[in-house]
Scaffold this motif. Structure first.
Motif, PDB file in Angstrom:
ATOM      1  N   LEU A  42      57.960 -28.968  34.284  1.00  0.00           N
ATOM      2  CA  LEU A  42      57.136 -28.905  33.075  1.00  0.00           C
ATOM      3  C   LEU A  42      55.649 -29.042  33.376  1.00  0.00           C
ATOM      4  N   VAL A  43      55.308 -29.672  34.494  1.00  0.00           N
ATOM      5  CA  VAL A  43      53.910 -30.011  34.771  1.00  0.00           C
ATOM      6  C   VAL A  43      53.255 -29.040  35.744  1.00  0.00           C
ATOM      7  N   LEU A  44      53.956 -28.678  36.817  1.00  0.00           N
ATOM      8  CA  LEU A  44      53.335 -27.884  37.878  1.00  0.00           C
ATOM      9  C   LEU A  44      53.045 -26.466  37.405  1.00  0.00           C
ATOM     10  N   PRO A  45      51.863 -25.930  37.678  1.00  0.00           N
ATOM     11  CA  PRO A  45      51.545 -24.545  37.302  1.00  0.00           C
ATOM     12  C   PRO A  45      52.189 -23.562  38.269  1.00  0.00           C
TER      13      PRO A  45
ATOM     14  N   TRP B 131      58.167 -28.294  20.749  1.00  0.00           N
ATOM     15  CA  TRP B 131      59.041 -29.037  21.662  1.00  0.00           C
ATOM     16  C   TRP B 131      58.328 -30.273  22.217  1.00  0.00           C
ATOM     17  N   LEU B 132      57.042 -30.128  22.556  1.00  0.00           N
ATOM     18  CA  LEU B 132      56.279 -31.279  23.030  1.00  0.00           C
ATOM     19  C   LEU B 132      56.155 -32.354  21.951  1.00  0.00           C
ATOM     20  N   ALA B 133      56.078 -31.917  20.682  1.00  0.00           N
ATOM     21  CA  ALA B 133      56.034 -32.886  19.593  1.00  0.00           C
ATOM     22  C   ALA B 133      57.416 -33.456  19.298  1.00  0.00           C
ATOM     23  N   PHE B 134      58.459 -32.690  19.608  1.00  0.00           N
ATOM     24  CA  PHE B 134      59.831 -33.112  19.318  1.00  0.00           C
ATOM     25  C   PHE B 134      60.307 -34.178  20.301  1.00  0.00           C
TER      26      PHE B 134
ATOM     27  N   GLY C 150      63.449 -12.996  38.616  1.00  0.00           N
ATOM     28  CA  GLY C 150      62.231 -12.958  37.823  1.00  0.00           C
ATOM     29  C   GLY C 150      61.586 -14.329  37.728  1.00  0.00           C
ATOM     30  N   ARG C 151      60.577 -14.408  36.866  1.00  0.00           N
ATOM     31  CA  ARG C 151      59.778 -15.621  36.734  1.00  0.00           C
ATOM     32  C   ARG C 151      59.456 -15.882  35.270  1.00  0.00           C
ATOM     33  N   ILE C 152      59.365 -17.163  34.897  1.00  0.00           N
ATOM     34  CA  ILE C 152      58.863 -17.577  33.588  1.00  0.00           C
ATOM     35  C   ILE C 152      57.916 -18.754  33.801  1.00  0.00           C
ATOM     36  N   GLY C 153      56.908 -18.848  32.929  1.00  0.00           N
ATOM     37  CA  GLY C 153      55.907 -19.889  33.048  1.00  0.00           C
ATOM     38  C   GLY C 153      56.305 -21.175  32.347  1.00  0.00           C
ATOM     39  N   ARG C 154      55.374 -22.135  32.356  1.00  0.00           N
ATOM     40  CA  ARG C 154      55.662 -23.459  31.798  1.00  0.00           C
ATOM     41  C   ARG C 154      55.899 -23.411  30.292  1.00  0.00           C
ATOM     42  N   LEU C 155      54.999 -22.772  29.551  1.00  0.00           N
ATOM     43  CA  LEU C 155      55.136 -22.747  28.098  1.00  0.00           C
ATOM     44  C   LEU C 155      56.391 -21.999  27.671  1.00  0.00           C
ATOM     45  N   ARG C 156      56.678 -20.890  28.346  1.00  0.00           N
ATOM     46  CA  ARG C 156      57.886 -20.137  27.996  1.00  0.00           C
ATOM     47  C   ARG C 156      59.143 -20.947  28.345  1.00  0.00           C
ATOM     48  N   TYR C 157      59.078 -21.738  29.395  1.00  0.00           N
ATOM     49  CA  TYR C 157      60.191 -22.616  29.756  1.00  0.00           C
ATOM     50  C   TYR C 157      60.412 -23.670  28.663  1.00  0.00           C
ATOM     51  N   LEU C 158      59.322 -24.246  28.156  1.00  0.00           N
ATOM     52  CA  LEU C 158      59.429 -25.201  27.059  1.00  0.00           C
ATOM     53  C   LEU C 158      59.993 -24.544  25.799  1.00  0.00           C
ATOM     54  N   ALA C 159      59.519 -23.343  25.509  1.00  0.00           N
ATOM     55  CA  ALA C 159      59.988 -22.643  24.311  1.00  0.00           C
ATOM     56  C   ALA C 159      61.486 -22.378  24.385  1.00  0.00           C
ATOM     57  N   TRP C 160      61.967 -21.907  25.525  1.00  0.00           N
ATOM     58  CA  TRP C 160      63.395 -21.636  25.679  1.00  0.00           C
ATOM     59  C   TRP C 160      64.208 -22.926  25.622  1.00  0.00           C
ATOM     60  N   THR C 161      63.657 -24.023  26.120  1.00  0.00           N
ATOM     61  CA  THR C 161      64.364 -25.301  26.036  1.00  0.00           C
ATOM     62  C   THR C 161      64.532 -25.733  24.590  1.00  0.00           C
ATOM     63  N   LEU C 162      63.499 -25.542  23.770  1.00  0.00           N
ATOM     64  CA  LEU C 162      63.612 -25.863  22.348  1.00  0.00           C
ATOM     65  C   LEU C 162      64.652 -24.969  21.676  1.00  0.00           C
ATOM     66  N   VAL C 163      64.639 -23.678  21.993  1.00  0.00           N
ATOM     67  CA  VAL C 163      65.611 -22.763  21.391  1.00  0.00           C
ATOM     68  C   VAL C 163      67.034 -23.165  21.764  1.00  0.00           C
TER      69      VAL C 163
END
Length: 321
Positions: A223-226, A252-255, A129-142
């Motif tokens: 984190l950067v590439l679309p 996460w970006l603020a953290f 499957g696939r996940i996008g950039r924002l969802r990748y950031l969200a899971w990293t924070l979790v």
């Protein structure tokens, strides 16, 4: 057939900048077919991918094909008379898409847009499957928060056991910490591979995180590439980001800068403490040296005074004299 019915026609043309291999993979995903069968559509002859559509339905199908990189078009339906034998041949040929169709307007095995998911199904604990950039950031924070909470629980449990038996507490802490580390790495690899799939890259590239120097740049690319806007060889695009995903990604970006500021502050405090300790030790050494020099000078003065007293003392006459 009424005049307000339309069909989707494709003659092998692609949108600018779309490679043939990518378009064929996208069509294979849309049609739920294999690439070899899709090759039959790229003969240069016009093929009706979908017939007898209203204009709104035709526009929907056309958008799906545009997202796949295919330059299809909408044409009005024209009454066509078929003989019974030709219709029978077309039906039998349509059941096997890999066989050449008797009519250039024979539809493919599966209709565009039917039984085709617009977005991929989100599955965290898998490498597919696939996940996008924002969802990748969200899971990293979790994962980071889960690591902190689980680490605190393990430390508390190990300390509680260590009060009764230090050896048992140490063993428990090591085992639980190892289990937490393995679980964190496993989930991190899975979401990292899905992020690579969203870029159209192989999941094996995740091992670049083990290469020195490269592992400091490669995570930034994730984190950067679309990701690919349409379907690729790893499936349809991920779903649109929900509000929760956007909030977690923003946190996460603020953290990240907060963590960097904390690390820099702790490093500066440690450096200043070390510098102060070195200065104190140097001051103590110089004080001890000066005290020793003073003691030595006092001793020398006492010896000189005693020697002077001995030299100036008058001799005493003996009784015999």
């Amino acid at each position: 057939m009424s005049d307000n019915r339309f069909k989707i026609v494709f003659d092998g043309a692609l949108l600018p900048g779309v490679e043939s291999t990518t378009a064929k993979l996208n069509l294979a995903e849309l049609f739920k077919s294999d690439v070899q069968a899709i090759e039959k559509l790229f003969t240069g002859r016009p093929v009706a991918l979908k017939r007898d559509l209203s204009h709104s339905d035709a526009e929907t199908y056309l958008i799906a094909l545009k997202n796949a990189g295919v330059d299809a078009r909408i044409e009005p339906e024209q009454p066509v008379a078929f003989s019974l034998a030709e219709a029978h041949e077309t039906d039998s040929g349509g059941s096997d898409f890999s066989r050449p169709a008797a009519s250039p307007y024979a539809p493919p095995r599966a209709a565009v847009g039917e039984h085709t998911a617009e977005f991929t199904t989100l599955k965290v604990f898998t490498i597919h499957g696939r996940i996008g950039r924002l969802r990748y950031l969200a899971w990293t924070l979790v994962l980071t928060l889960a690591l902190l909470v689980a680490g605190g629980i393990i430390s508390t449990a190990s300390f509680a056991v260590a009060t009764a038996s230090p050896t048992a507490g140490t063993i428990l802490g090591v085992l639980l910490g190892l289990a937490l580390f393995v679980a964190l790495v496993w989930v991190s690899v899975q979401i990292g591979v899905q992020r690579l799939h969203d870029l159209g890259w192989s999941g094996w590239l995740y091992f670049l995180n083990l290469v020195p120097v490269v592992n400091s740049i490669f995570p930034l690319l994730l984190l950067v590439l679309p990701g690919n806007t349409g379907a690729n060889q790893y499936g349809p695009p991920p779903p649109r980001n929900s509000t929760a995903v956007k909030v977690l990604a923003t946190l996460w970006l603020a953290f990240i800068p907060v963590m960097l500021a904390i690390v820099v502050t702790l490093g500066m405090n440690g450096y200043l403490n070390q510098l102060e300790a070195n200065m104190d030790s140097s001051y103590e050494s110089s004080s001890i040296t000066s005290d020793d020099a003073t003691d030595q000078s006092v001793t020398v003065d006492e010896e000189e005074a005693a020697q002077s007293a001995d030299d100036t003392a008058e001799p005493v006459d003996s009784p015999e004299q």
